[in-house]
Design an enzyme around this catalytic site. Structure first.
Site, PDB file in Angstrom:
ATOM      1  N   GLN A  13      33.267  34.224  36.752  1.00 58.43           N
ATOM      2  CA  GLN A  13      34.391  35.171  36.706  1.00 58.43           C
ATOM      3  C   GLN A  13      34.253  36.103  35.510  1.00 58.43           C
ATOM      4  O   GLN A  13      33.927  35.662  34.399  1.00 58.43           O
ATOM      5  CB  GLN A  13      35.722  34.405  36.615  1.00 58.43           C
ATOM      6  CG  GLN A  13      36.939  35.317  36.728  1.00 58.43           C
ATOM      7  CD  GLN A  13      38.262  34.541  36.775  1.00 58.43           C
ATOM      8  OE1 GLN A  13      38.311  33.341  36.473  1.00 58.43           O
ATOM      9  NE2 GLN A  13      39.325  35.240  37.158  1.00 58.43           N
ATOM     10  N   HIS A  20      36.645  38.346  46.774  1.00 55.77           N
ATOM     11  CA  HIS A  20      35.647  39.342  47.184  1.00 55.77           C
ATOM     12  C   HIS A  20      35.458  39.265  48.693  1.00 55.77           C
ATOM     13  O   HIS A  20      35.229  38.174  49.230  1.00 55.77           O
ATOM     14  CB  HIS A  20      34.282  39.036  46.554  1.00 55.77           C
ATOM     15  CG  HIS A  20      34.217  39.200  45.077  1.00 55.77           C
ATOM     16  ND1 HIS A  20      33.696  40.326  44.481  1.00 55.77           N
ATOM     17  CD2 HIS A  20      34.587  38.385  44.068  1.00 55.77           C
ATOM     18  CE1 HIS A  20      33.736  40.185  43.156  1.00 55.77           C
ATOM     19  NE2 HIS A  20      34.277  39.019  42.877  1.00 55.77           N
ATOM     20  N   ASP A  56      35.708  47.498  45.458  1.00 53.71           N
ATOM     21  CA  ASP A  56      34.999  47.081  44.244  1.00 53.71           C
ATOM     22  C   ASP A  56      34.197  48.284  43.737  1.00 53.71           C
ATOM     23  O   ASP A  56      33.493  48.951  44.499  1.00 53.71           O
ATOM     24  CB  ASP A  56      34.056  45.901  44.543  1.00 53.71           C
ATOM     25  CG  ASP A  56      33.544  45.236  43.273  1.00 53.71           C
ATOM     26  OD1 ASP A  56      33.820  44.038  43.087  1.00 53.71           O
ATOM     27  OD2 ASP A  56      32.857  45.923  42.468  1.00 53.71           O
ATOM     28  N   ILE A  57      34.315  48.556  42.460  1.00 56.96           N
ATOM     29  CA  ILE A  57      33.713  49.762  41.887  1.00 56.96           C
ATOM     30  C   ILE A  57      32.180  49.648  41.754  1.00 56.96           C
ATOM     31  O   ILE A  57      31.484  50.653  41.657  1.00 56.96           O
ATOM     32  CB  ILE A  57      34.379  50.038  40.511  1.00 56.96           C
ATOM     33  CG1 ILE A  57      34.348  51.508  40.164  1.00 56.96           C
ATOM     34  CG2 ILE A  57      33.773  49.201  39.410  1.00 56.96           C
ATOM     35  CD1 ILE A  57      35.245  51.862  38.985  1.00 56.96           C
ATOM     36  N   HIS A  98      40.974  37.182  42.123  1.00 58.98           N
ATOM     37  CA  HIS A  98      40.607  38.136  43.173  1.00 58.98           C
ATOM     38  C   HIS A  98      39.658  37.497  44.159  1.00 58.98           C
ATOM     39  O   HIS A  98      38.861  36.626  43.792  1.00 58.98           O
ATOM     40  CB  HIS A  98      39.984  39.404  42.567  1.00 58.98           C
ATOM     41  CG  HIS A  98      38.877  39.149  41.608  1.00 58.98           C
ATOM     42  ND1 HIS A  98      39.103  38.782  40.292  1.00 58.98           N
ATOM     43  CD2 HIS A  98      37.536  39.187  41.757  1.00 58.98           C
ATOM     44  CE1 HIS A  98      37.943  38.622  39.673  1.00 58.98           C
ATOM     45  NE2 HIS A  98      36.966  38.857  40.545  1.00 58.98           N
TER      46      HIS A  98
END
Ligand code: AMP
Length: 148
Positions: free
Chosen positions: A99, A107, A36-37, A105
């Protein structure tokens, strides 16, 4: 396009096509996992299916099963690599459910006793830090695949 149709130009679809970069940690013909960025914990990983699905509400059940299996495998690797005490798993559905990116996705957040999750700051993590965590997690997953 209806408000709940899959948008093939979402960020994760672009990562799947190779149009955007990602720090990948695990990939099969069915799933991709990457850092995750804007991690809410060091080692925060996202697992996505390669199939086009917006969220839990439209994904094919067989694809969901593949995503769940891969998420379990990646979660074990993240816990091991990051020497975590536990894990928080999150999955959000539609804007009202939190979302933001509309390709389903999961996490995976490593947790340590007494350490809170960081808030959603909107700040991107340093690329070198993401690369270092990705390398550590990749190694743990490769060791697990080799039976270690
Ligand atoms: P949500 O849809 O609420 O589960 O949040 C989307 C997540 O994707 C957030 O945690 C973001 O930090 C993360 N994110 C957004 N863009 C990227 C990207 N290009 N690469 C990796 N993670 C991303």
């Amino acid at each position: 396009m209806s408000a709940t149709a899959y948008d093939p130009n979402n960020i994760f679809a672009k990562i799947l096509r190779g149009d955007l970069p990602a720090h990948k940690v695990y990939e099969t013909d069915k799933v991709l996992a990457f850092m995750d960025i804007m991690p809410r914990a060091d080692g925060h990983v996202l697992v996505i299916p390669k199939t086009a699905a917006r969220n839990l509400l439209d994904i094919n059940p067989d694809d969901l099963a593949d995503l769940a299996k891969a998420s379990q495998f990646v979660a074990k690797g993240v816990k091991r690599a990051m020497a975590a005490d536990g894990l928080t798993i999150q999955q959000f559905n539609e804007s009202a459910g939190g979302q933001v990116v509309f390709h389903i996705h999961v996490h995976i957040l490593p947790r340590w006793t007494g350490v809170a999750l960081r808030p959603h700051s909107g700040a991107m993590e340093n690329q070198d830090v993401l690369a270092k965590h990705a390398a550590t997690i990749r190694s743990a997953l490769e060791a697990m695949q080799a039976g270690g």
